[in-house]
Design an enzyme around this catalytic site. Structure first.
Site, PDB file in Angstrom:
ATOM      1  N   CYS A 105       1.840  -3.135  -6.794  1.00 40.35           N
ATOM      2  CA  CYS A 105       0.847  -4.096  -6.303  1.00 40.35           C
ATOM      3  C   CYS A 105       1.521  -5.107  -5.615  1.00 40.35           C
ATOM      4  O   CYS A 105       2.021  -5.991  -6.351  1.00 40.35           O
ATOM      5  CB  CYS A 105      -0.126  -4.463  -7.344  1.00 40.35           C
ATOM      6  SG  CYS A 105      -1.188  -5.530  -6.925  1.00 40.35           S
ATOM      7  N   HIS A 107       0.363  -7.938  -4.200  1.00 38.35           N
ATOM      8  CA  HIS A 107      -0.282  -9.358  -4.355  1.00 38.35           C
ATOM      9  C   HIS A 107      -0.032  -9.739  -5.616  1.00 38.35           C
ATOM     10  O   HIS A 107       0.425 -10.921  -6.030  1.00 38.35           O
ATOM     11  CB  HIS A 107      -1.777  -9.320  -4.219  1.00 38.35           C
ATOM     12  CG  HIS A 107      -2.741  -9.028  -5.529  1.00 38.35           C
ATOM     13  ND1 HIS A 107      -2.889  -7.828  -5.871  1.00 38.35           N
ATOM     14  CD2 HIS A 107      -3.165  -9.891  -6.249  1.00 38.35           C
ATOM     15  CE1 HIS A 107      -3.581  -8.067  -7.099  1.00 38.35           C
ATOM     16  NE2 HIS A 107      -3.765  -9.525  -7.524  1.00 38.35           N
ATOM     17  N   ASP A 267     -10.053  -5.072  -2.654  1.00 34.78           N
ATOM     18  CA  ASP A 267      -9.235  -6.080  -2.546  1.00 34.78           C
ATOM     19  C   ASP A 267      -9.283  -7.433  -1.588  1.00 34.78           C
ATOM     20  O   ASP A 267      -9.786  -7.051  -0.611  1.00 34.78           O
ATOM     21  CB  ASP A 267      -7.710  -5.802  -1.983  1.00 34.78           C
ATOM     22  CG  ASP A 267      -6.330  -6.543  -2.275  1.00 34.78           C
ATOM     23  OD1 ASP A 267      -6.709  -7.532  -2.462  1.00 34.78           O
ATOM     24  OD2 ASP A 267      -5.251  -5.618  -2.397  1.00 34.78           O
ATOM     25  N   GLY A 272      -0.843  -6.052  -0.452  1.00 39.09           N
ATOM     26  CA  GLY A 272       0.680  -6.265  -0.027  1.00 39.09           C
ATOM     27  C   GLY A 272       1.538  -4.825  -0.054  1.00 39.09           C
ATOM     28  O   GLY A 272       2.009  -4.564   0.794  1.00 39.09           O
ATOM     29  N   SER A 273       1.182  -3.912  -0.974  1.00 39.60           N
ATOM     30  CA  SER A 273       1.420  -2.489  -0.907  1.00 39.60           C
ATOM     31  C   SER A 273       0.885  -1.797   0.394  1.00 39.60           C
ATOM     32  O   SER A 273       1.515  -0.923   0.893  1.00 39.60           O
ATOM     33  CB  SER A 273       1.300  -1.836  -2.165  1.00 39.60           C
ATOM     34  OG  SER A 273       0.105  -1.498  -2.622  1.00 39.60           O
TER      35      SER A 273
END
Length: 352
Positions: A105, A107, A267, A272-273
């Site tokens: 993850c 974030h 989200d 981020g991923s």
């Protein structure tokens, strides 16, 4: 004149029975992160991946209690700090959401970078940037935290090897016919498809319509495409679908997307991923060279992350890249949650 309540510092819970779990709440680009800091039972396992299996099998009621209502909500996200098996790691982490436990993850890593420095997981932080090594279920992720005058700031991280699993995969999506999707890995697998293929706009369409389209793609890919990961079968699952604005060719302008993951969880950040996987796909297609920064924007909140491929590598038979993602996390508060023994809703609930 109305009576005023006496000031109580710090605020404490009145007498009660039952256990207490304490958390620090943060957000990165609008996406929440509930960091569990005390009260959680020991999680057994000789690796972070093994701990992920243990918590799922033995302590999942606590995930539901903290992520679900009345203490959380449908789109809450959490992180539990655990001991890493890697000597170079400053901390290990297990991620949790409305369906279970993810393997990566971005974030959360951005938020945990700040958290780790501020809460003493890294001794003697240095300016202008302090490195924090975070052992995620997908592997070791290196975060770099801005640090000046005792205050943390923006965070960038270097991903695990990210790669294009497949491009232009034809999947039959009920109600939409055959749709070509790309599948990328950035610590977790995502399907990518332009929202325009469903007559939608990631910046303007109703969230419910975007969720329905993305969830349909996720279900179709899971049913029709077999994923595999070179290092562990625990990593070989589709985490979600990211609808994009279709702007994959490099541009100085931000490219927007919306990620729908787990059980139709949305989200709020650019993911981020997901940015990691999207950069890997664009690098694979020759759309972006090494060390070229691209900005990605959340269609939900307008918040932004940057991403760039910084190093070529491999992951098993896949050509891969290390991706740098950067963003800003903020604190929103702290809380101590009590679980009174006579509370029949202690296990949590969700309204869909």
């Amino acid at each position: 004149m109305a009576e005023t309540s006496p000031a109580v510092q710090p605020i404490q819970l009145p007498p009660h029975d039952g256990s207490v779990l304490s958390v620090v709440d943060m957000h990165t680009g609008g996406e929440p992160l509930r960091v569990i800091v005390s009260g959680f039972p020991e999680v057994h396992g000789d690796s972070v991946l093994a701990k992920r299996r243990y918590i799922w099998q033995n302590l999942d009621h606590l995930r539901r209690a903290l992520m679900f209502e009345p203490r959380g909500h449908y789109d809450m996200y959490g992180a539990l700090i655990v001991k890493s098996e890697l000597e170079e790691a400053d901390l290990g982490v297990l991620f949790m959401h409305n369906q279970g436990y993810s393997t990566m993850c971005g974030h959360a890593v951005i938020a945990l970078g700040r958290f780790a420095v501020d809460y003493g997981y890294v001794k003697a932080p240095v300016s202008p940037e302090t490195q924090v090594n975070i052992q995620c279920p997908c592997g070791l992720v290196k975060a770099f935290v801005q640090y000046a005058n005792g205050k943390t700031g923006r965070v960038r991280f270097h991903s695990v090897p990210a790669f294009a699993f497949a491009t232009d995969v034809a999947v039959s999506v009920p109600g939409h016919g055959v749709v070509a999707v790309d599948i990328g890995y950035g610590g977790a697998f995502y399907a990518f498809v332009s929202a325009e293929k469903f007559g939608l706009d990631v910046n303007e369409s109703r969230t419910r319509d975007l969720v329905d389209a993305a969830a349909a793609v996720t279900a179709a890919v899971k049913a029709q495409v077999k994923l595999h990961h070179p290092t562990s079968p625990d990593l070989a699952y589709l985490y979600g679908t990211i609808l994009t604005d279709g702007k994959d060719a490099f541009s100085e302008e931000p490219s927007a997307n919306v990620c729908v993951f787990a059980d139709s969880q949305v989200d709020r950040s650019p993911t981020g991923s997901g940015v990691t996987a999207r950069i890997a796909l664009q690098f694979h297609k020759g759309l972006i060279p090494l060390d070229t920064t691209r900005t990605f924007q959340s269609g939900a909140t307008g918040s932004q992350f940057t991403g760039k491929a910084v190093e070529e590598t491999t992951c098993g038979d896949f050509k891969a890249v290390i991706v740098e993602v950067a963003g800003q996390a903020h604190y929103t508060g702290t809380a101590s949650f009590v679980f009174e023994k006579d509370d029949t809703l202690n296990k949590g609930f969700l309204l869909k």
